[in-house]
Design an enzyme around this catalytic site. Structure first.
Site, PDB file in Angstrom:
ATOM      1  CB  CYS A 182      -0.830   0.234   1.204  1.00 31.11           C
ATOM      2  SG  CYS A 182      -1.964  -1.270   1.741  1.00 31.11           S
TER       3      CYS A 182
HETATM    4  N1  LIG Z   1      -2.636  -6.363   1.960  1.00 30.03           N
HETATM    5  C1  LIG Z   1      -2.803  -5.110   2.559  1.00 30.03           C
HETATM    6  O1  LIG Z   1      -2.873  -5.455   3.647  1.00 30.03           O
HETATM    7  C2  LIG Z   1      -3.987  -4.996   1.648  1.00 30.03           C
HETATM    8  C3  LIG Z   1      -4.306  -3.463   2.695  1.00 30.03           C
HETATM    9  C4  LIG Z   1      -5.473  -2.858   1.997  1.00 30.03           C
HETATM   10  C5  LIG Z   1      -5.409  -2.481   0.868  1.00 30.03           C
HETATM   11  N2  LIG Z   1      -5.577  -3.878   0.266  1.00 30.03           N
HETATM   12  C6  LIG Z   1      -5.530  -3.612  -1.459  1.00 30.03           C
HETATM   13  O2  LIG Z   1      -6.438  -4.264  -1.916  1.00 30.03           O
HETATM   14  C7  LIG Z   1      -6.331  -4.959  -2.643  1.00 30.03           C
HETATM   15  C8  LIG Z   1      -5.616  -6.723  -3.119  1.00 30.03           C
HETATM   16  O3  LIG Z   1      -4.421  -6.975  -2.360  1.00 30.03           O
HETATM   17  P1  LIG Z   1      -3.867  -8.648  -1.809  1.00 30.03           P
HETATM   18  O4  LIG Z   1      -2.656  -7.859  -0.771  1.00 30.03           O
HETATM   19  O5  LIG Z   1      -4.906  -8.915  -1.653  1.00 30.03           O
HETATM   20  O6  LIG Z   1      -3.449  -9.028  -2.700  1.00 30.03           O
HETATM   21  P2  LIG Z   1      -2.635 -10.052  -3.452  1.00 30.03           P
HETATM   22  O7  LIG Z   1      -1.428 -10.110  -4.602  1.00 30.03           O
HETATM   23  O8  LIG Z   1      -2.258 -10.875  -1.754  1.00 30.03           O
HETATM   24  O9  LIG Z   1      -4.125 -10.776  -3.914  1.00 30.03           O
HETATM   25  C9  LIG Z   1      -5.211 -10.831  -4.537  1.00 30.03           C
HETATM   26  C10 LIG Z   1      -5.067 -12.286  -4.896  1.00 30.03           C
HETATM   27  O10 LIG Z   1      -5.884 -11.882  -6.687  1.00 30.03           O
HETATM   28  C11 LIG Z   1      -6.233 -13.204  -7.311  1.00 30.03           C
HETATM   29  N3  LIG Z   1      -6.126 -12.321  -8.944  1.00 30.03           N
HETATM   30  C12 LIG Z   1      -5.485 -11.690  -9.597  1.00 30.03           C
HETATM   31  N4  LIG Z   1      -6.227 -11.307 -11.060  1.00 30.03           N
HETATM   32  C13 LIG Z   1      -7.478 -11.696 -10.608  1.00 30.03           C
HETATM   33  C14 LIG Z   1      -8.163 -12.391 -11.531  1.00 30.03           C
HETATM   34  N5  LIG Z   1      -8.656 -11.833 -12.635  1.00 30.03           N
HETATM   35  N6  LIG Z   1      -9.483 -13.198 -11.323  1.00 30.03           N
HETATM   36  C15 LIG Z   1      -9.708 -13.709  -9.954  1.00 30.03           C
HETATM   37  N7  LIG Z   1      -7.865 -13.691  -9.469  1.00 30.03           N
HETATM   38  C16 LIG Z   1      -6.903 -12.741  -9.261  1.00 30.03           C
HETATM   39  C17 LIG Z   1      -4.864 -12.972  -7.070  1.00 30.03           C
HETATM   40  O11 LIG Z   1      -4.629 -14.151  -7.796  1.00 30.03           O
HETATM   41  C18 LIG Z   1      -3.991 -13.010  -5.752  1.00 30.03           C
HETATM   42  O12 LIG Z   1      -4.377 -14.518  -4.518  1.00 30.03           O
HETATM   43  C19 LIG Z   1      -4.920  -4.164  -4.133  1.00 30.03           C
HETATM   44  O13 LIG Z   1      -5.538  -3.238  -4.731  1.00 30.03           O
HETATM   45  C20 LIG Z   1      -4.404  -3.795  -2.584  1.00 30.03           C
HETATM   46  O14 LIG Z   1      -3.575  -2.196  -2.764  1.00 30.03           O
HETATM   47  C21 LIG Z   1      -4.264  -4.168   0.692  1.00 30.03           C
END
Ligand SMILES: NC(=O)c1ccc[n+]([C@@H]2O[C@H](COP(=O)([O-])OP(=O)(O)OC[C@H]3O[C@@H](n4cnc5c(N)ncnc54)[C@H](O)[C@@H]3O)[C@@H](O)[C@H]2O)c1
Length: 448
Positions: free
Chosen positions: A286
């Site tokens: 982030c």
């Molecule tokens: N990790 C955090 O602490 C956090 C906190 C706040 C916001 N966010 C936001 O949340 C969002 C997700 O982050 P995250 O940390 O969970 O990412 P991540 O990489 O852990 O998980 C994303 C998942 O999406 C899957 N994916 C990708 N493309 C796909 C598709 N077309 N169809 C289905 N699945 C698909 C991936 O395989 C993965 O398992 C991002 O925008 C991030 O900025 C994350």
């Protein structure tokens, strides 16, 4: 057709209340999987969608690939009907779909929305009238209206539109930012207020009804853009304040003042000050990334986000500052980085988590290697580290048995499992970038 939007909305709201609503969550990562478990915990039948076959099969086998989520929690969710799939046609059976896919930067530091657009294109053919679609991925203001809505509307063969006004049938679309703070157990997830902005008042109301079943407080805002901007403000606020203390830390070092002592004193002020702590650089999905989503969008409005750029400049320079401190520490022992054995403690981007995305440790290891050091790492969360989007390390965890063999030990991530007193006792030189050795007196420690 006698159904009015009012009755559709009431029907969906009542399905949320009775837990009959089926929830689909796209992206079973650090955000999507815990969210799925929260809904399952409230007796919703949840389907998790992911394109990674290994994740789908692990979850369906009752396993977990995120350290802080226990397999027992997955199995408990399965009892409430949770399962995972890679088959988008199942979107048709969902009452609500929440999108939690990555939003990284591309090699030019610009937003890479390919995961969001890929997801929306995949789900669009399967959406149905009255369905709620919520984007949770962090992104620039305008994404929901300018990117998600057109792809949903152009991608479904039924010609469904996004409902905007009373009496209009279609799908309801909203944006609701994720606010998780991994590793922070001081606030229960359901106590974190959930901000929601809908493409219409109906969408906001419906999304609010869904989220209020798992969060104690829903905070409605007037539009998806306001909700998108809220998330960015929160993260930019952190990024700028961390840059400020990182800069002041460097000044304090020159002035022989302990920045941590100063922050601890300043935070006794009961108003107008919030403590942020310096470190070896920004990490995680982030804070190093999200601000650039806004600077990129601002250019479309002939606007330069100078605070973001300056904070980025200071924070990006921090791993280089750490390298200078390692060189200075070794110099005191008449050694150079070239040829020295250096142990990096902690790969994760922050304490006690198993996430190394954008971690400053990766940059520090690469910089040390470039300068000819022989680098090893220790991190209880990573037995191995291979290749990622921005690194190619190919290393295995080094046990802490012989840390006296290293010329320098660099504390980059202050995991609580480490015995810092023992580490200092056994090391020749300790570079502490996290104030992990606070209270330990030793000439071997370089605090930076
Ligand atoms: N990790 C955090 O602490 C956090 C906190 C706040 C916001 N966010 C936001 O949340 C969002 C997700 O982050 P995250 O940390 O969970 O990412 P991540 O990489 O852990 O998980 C994303 C998942 O999406 C899957 N994916 C990708 N493309 C796909 C598709 N077309 N169809 C289905 N699945 C698909 C991936 O395989 C993965 O398992 C991002 O925008 C991030 O900025 C994350």
């Amino acid at each position: 057709m006698t159904t009015t939007i009012g009755s559709t909305l009431a029907g969906l709201k009542s399905k949320m209340e009775t837990r009959e609503a089926r929830i689909g969550i796209v992206g079973m990562g650090y955000v999507g999987l815990p969210l799925a478990l929260l809904f399952s915990g409230e007796r919703f039948r949840v389907t998790g969608f992911d394109i990674e076959a290994a994740k789908v099969s692990t979850l369906n086998g009752g396993g977990s690939y995120i350290v802080r989520i226990l397999p027992a929690e997955i199995r408990e969710a399965q009892k409430a009907g949770f399962r995972a799939t890679a088959d988008y046609s199942e979107i048709a059976q969902m009452d609500a779909v929440i999108i939690c896919v990555p939003t990284p930067l591309n090699e030019y530091h610009e937003p890479d929305l390919s995961y969001v657009t890929g997801t929306v294109k995949s789900i669009a053919p399967h959406i149905h009238k009255g369905q709620l679609i919520v984007l949770e991925s962090t992104t620039y203001p305008g994404t929901t209206e300018e990117v998600v809505v057109p792809l949903l509307e152009s991608g479904n063969p039924q010609g469904l539109k996004v409902a905007r006004a009373e009496g209009e049938n279609g799908v309801y679309v909203a944006f609701s930012p994720e606010r998780e703070d991994p590793g922070n157990d001081t606030v229960a997830r359901h106590d974190i207020p959930k901000v929601v902005g809908g493409c219409s008042p109906f969408a906001a109301e419906l999304a609010g009804a869904m989220y209020s079943s798992i969060f104690r407080r829903v905070v409605p805002v007037s539009s998806p853009s306001a909700a998108e901007m809220t998330k960015l403000l929160e993260n930019i606020y952190r990024c700028v304040n961390i840059a400020l203390v990182n800069e002041l830390k460097q000044l304090c070092l020159r002035m022989d003042i302990d920045i941590h002592e100063v922050i601890d004193a300043a935070k006794t002020k009961p108003f107008g000050f919030q403590a942020f702590y310096p470190g070896p650089g920004l990490g995680g999905h982030c804070i190093p990334i999200d601000p650039f989503y806004l600077s990129w969008k601002a250019r479309q409005f002939d606007f330069r986000t100078r605070f973001i750029e300056l904070a980025g400049e200071v924070n990006v320079a921090m791993p280089y500052f750490v390298i200078d401190q390692i060189a200075a520490g070794l110099n005191e022992h008449a050694k150079s980085i070239k040829g020295s054995k250096v142990l990096v403690l902690g790969l994760a981007y922050k304490r006690d988590i198993d996430d190394l995305r954008e971690s400053p440790s990766l940059t520090i290891i690469e910089l040390l290697r470039e300068k000819g050091a022989i680098v090893a790492y220790n991190d209880p969360f990573f037995a191995k580290v291979g290749r990622g989007r921005h690194y190619d390390l190919n290393m295995s965890n080094t046990p802490l048995d012989n840390i006296g063999d290293f010329d320098a030990v660099v504390i980059v991530t202050d995991h609580t499992a480490y015995d810092y007193k023992a580490i200092v006792e056994q090391s020749k030189l300790v570079i502490d970038t996290r104030n992990a050795t606070k209270g330990i007196q030793s000439e071997k420690i370089v605090r930076c």
